[in-house]
Scaffold this active site. Sequence first.
Site, short mmCIF file in Angstrom:
data_model
loop_
_atom_site.label_atom_id
_atom_site.label_comp_id
_atom_site.label_asym_id
_atom_site.label_seq_id
_atom_site.Cartn_x
_atom_site.Cartn_y
_atom_site.Cartn_z
N TYR A 250 0.84 -1.20 0.00
CA TYR A 250 0.00 0.00 0.00
C TYR A 250 0.87 1.24 0.00
O TYR A 250 1.81 1.34 0.79
CB TYR A 250 -0.93 0.03 1.22
CG TYR A 250 -2.36 -0.26 0.82
CD1 TYR A 250 -2.99 0.57 -0.11
CD2 TYR A 250 -3.06 -1.33 1.34
CE1 TYR A 250 -4.29 0.31 -0.52
CE2 TYR A 250 -4.35 -1.59 0.93
CZ TYR A 250 -4.97 -0.77 0.01
OH TYR A 250 -6.23 -1.02 -0.40
N GLU B 95 -0.49 4.76 -0.70
CA GLU B 95 -1.29 5.95 -1.04
C GLU B 95 -0.45 7.21 -0.87
O GLU B 95 0.29 7.34 0.11
CB GLU B 95 -2.54 6.02 -0.16
CG GLU B 95 -3.67 5.21 -0.77
CD GLU B 95 -4.63 4.66 0.25
OE1 GLU B 95 -4.13 4.07 1.23
OE2 GLU B 95 -5.83 4.82 0.07
N ASP C 181 -6.43 12.58 -25.64
CA ASP C 181 -6.45 11.19 -25.19
C ASP C 181 -5.66 10.41 -26.24
O ASP C 181 -6.16 10.09 -27.31
CB ASP C 181 -7.88 10.67 -25.08
CG ASP C 181 -7.93 9.21 -24.62
OD1 ASP C 181 -6.87 8.55 -24.66
OD2 ASP C 181 -9.02 8.75 -24.24
N THR D 226 -3.11 5.06 -22.26
CA THR D 226 -2.92 3.73 -21.69
C THR D 226 -1.50 3.29 -22.00
O THR D 226 -0.85 3.84 -22.89
CB THR D 226 -3.91 2.72 -22.28
OG1 THR D 226 -3.86 2.80 -23.70
CG2 THR D 226 -5.33 2.97 -21.82
N LYS E 43 -1.06 -0.51 -25.28
CA LYS E 43 -1.38 -0.64 -26.71
C LYS E 43 -0.06 -0.68 -27.50
O LYS E 43 0.75 -1.54 -27.19
CB LYS E 43 -2.34 0.47 -27.13
CG LYS E 43 -3.69 0.39 -26.36
CD LYS E 43 -4.72 1.34 -26.88
CE LYS E 43 -6.08 1.10 -26.25
NZ LYS E 43 -6.28 1.78 -24.96
N ARG F 124 -1.01 -3.46 -18.62
CA ARG F 124 -2.36 -2.92 -18.78
C ARG F 124 -2.58 -1.84 -17.74
O ARG F 124 -2.77 -2.12 -16.56
CB ARG F 124 -3.38 -4.05 -18.60
CG ARG F 124 -4.84 -3.61 -18.64
CD ARG F 124 -5.71 -4.79 -18.95
NE ARG F 124 -5.34 -5.32 -20.23
CZ ARG F 124 -5.81 -4.86 -21.42
NH1 ARG F 124 -6.71 -3.90 -21.44
NH2 ARG F 124 -5.40 -5.37 -22.55
N1 DSN Z 1 -11.27 -0.70 -25.71
C1 DSN Z 1 -10.17 0.05 -26.26
C2 DSN Z 1 -10.04 -0.17 -27.71
O1 DSN Z 1 -10.14 -1.31 -28.14
O2 DSN Z 1 -9.81 0.74 -28.47
C3 DSN Z 1 -10.24 1.49 -25.93
O3 DSN Z 1 -10.52 1.66 -24.58
#
Ligand code: DSN
Length: 426
Positions: free
Chosen positions: A60, A62, A206, A232, A235, A241
């Site tokens: 933990y 925080e 984003d 994110t 990708k 993730r």
């Molecule tokens: N679900 C993701 C995608 O496949 O683009 C975006 O959050």
Amino acid sequence: MSDTFYGSDFAALEAFDPDIAGVLTAELGRIRGGLQLIASENLSSPEVLTALGSTLSNKYAEGYPGRRYYGGCAEVDVAENLAIERCKALFGADHANVQPHSGASANQAVYGAFLKPGETILAMSLPHGGHLTHGTKVSFSGKWFDAVHYGVDKDTEDVDYDEVERLAKEHRPKVILAGGSAIPRQIDFARFRAIADEVGAVFWVDAAHFIGLVAGKAIPSPVPHADVVSFTTHKVLRGPRSGAIVCREEHRAAIDKAVFPMMQGGPQMHTIAAKAVNFKECATPEYAAYTEQVVTNARALAAALGEKGIRPTTGGTDTHLSLHDLQGVGVTGVDAEARSDAAGITLNKNAIPFDPQKPNIASGIRVGTPCVTTQGMGEEQMQRIGELIARAVVDGDADPEHAVSREVRAGVTELVEAFPAYPRPA
Ligand code: DSN
């Protein structure tokens, strides 16, 4: 021999819980056995996976490094500071917050930092390539904020910048948001910045889908233009993730307070360590070359599908993904997804702009090249993948035992044996 208590003791898991060990084995088999073309997925490295499966998951912490609400944070502070510094260096950003648990959590924090409930955001509409968290009615973002949406131009099928400007002047949004999950073309960040400045709005990007291409310098960066960039890490970036945010110095305090304590509690220190590993990987020349190849492959795959009558919207792509209109071949997105799946090709149905079908049927598919490029495939293989997808989609069936499913699967097997995912040790 390494101490298994650092993490990843598969033999022990197999002995104690064969059910879950079986899922892990089967999923690795699925990844290895088929073509992974979901544009938002990738195959992260064993080093990233090791950090993820480590004892840092127990802690933990925080707060932020040096300012925690728990004792015993000296080691995880080192990990988080490394992640922050590497992230800032990678993107040339003033500030980085590496605690968001996911892209949606990162986005929630941006709302928290800049908007009060009821205030207005201008964002891309989901059916035109936006994202659930960009003000759709089913998401917190559309329930708690006043979302106005722009779309794509009917002719170019690319972002309609004139519409963005018109809506910005009409609605005077607090925040203008660029980015989404099905935008094949390079976004004109300078144009967005100019529009935001004209109406005094915060400019938020984003960048979840394409931030990996930015890290590898395969496409221009939004960071010099935007007030804040959320993304994110799993990708094209190829990390764990999770999510992260970079912003200008003036927004540092607002972003940090919005991530913790406004939106999240304890950060996931194992994931933050894995993000640090990933940011180090992304700073290498090998990663830069990988991102160039991701784009080259995406262009080749889009063209190969186009040759088979599966038209790429906007005429192609500048990024890692292409969106294809199936109306010319008379197949729906849902059927195309099922037929591909039956043949060992994982991709997703996707609405195309001005889609006459409902989203759960859709007239399109979205394909991306992050995974197959990680496996070492190039343009020649993209040509072959285009042929295999077209055969499965146009002539195939959702039944894996159908002759076309079998035929395509044999082609897929040839490819994945030549370019294996997570190759077995020699
Ligand atoms: N679900 C993701 C995608 O496949 O683009 C975006 O959050």
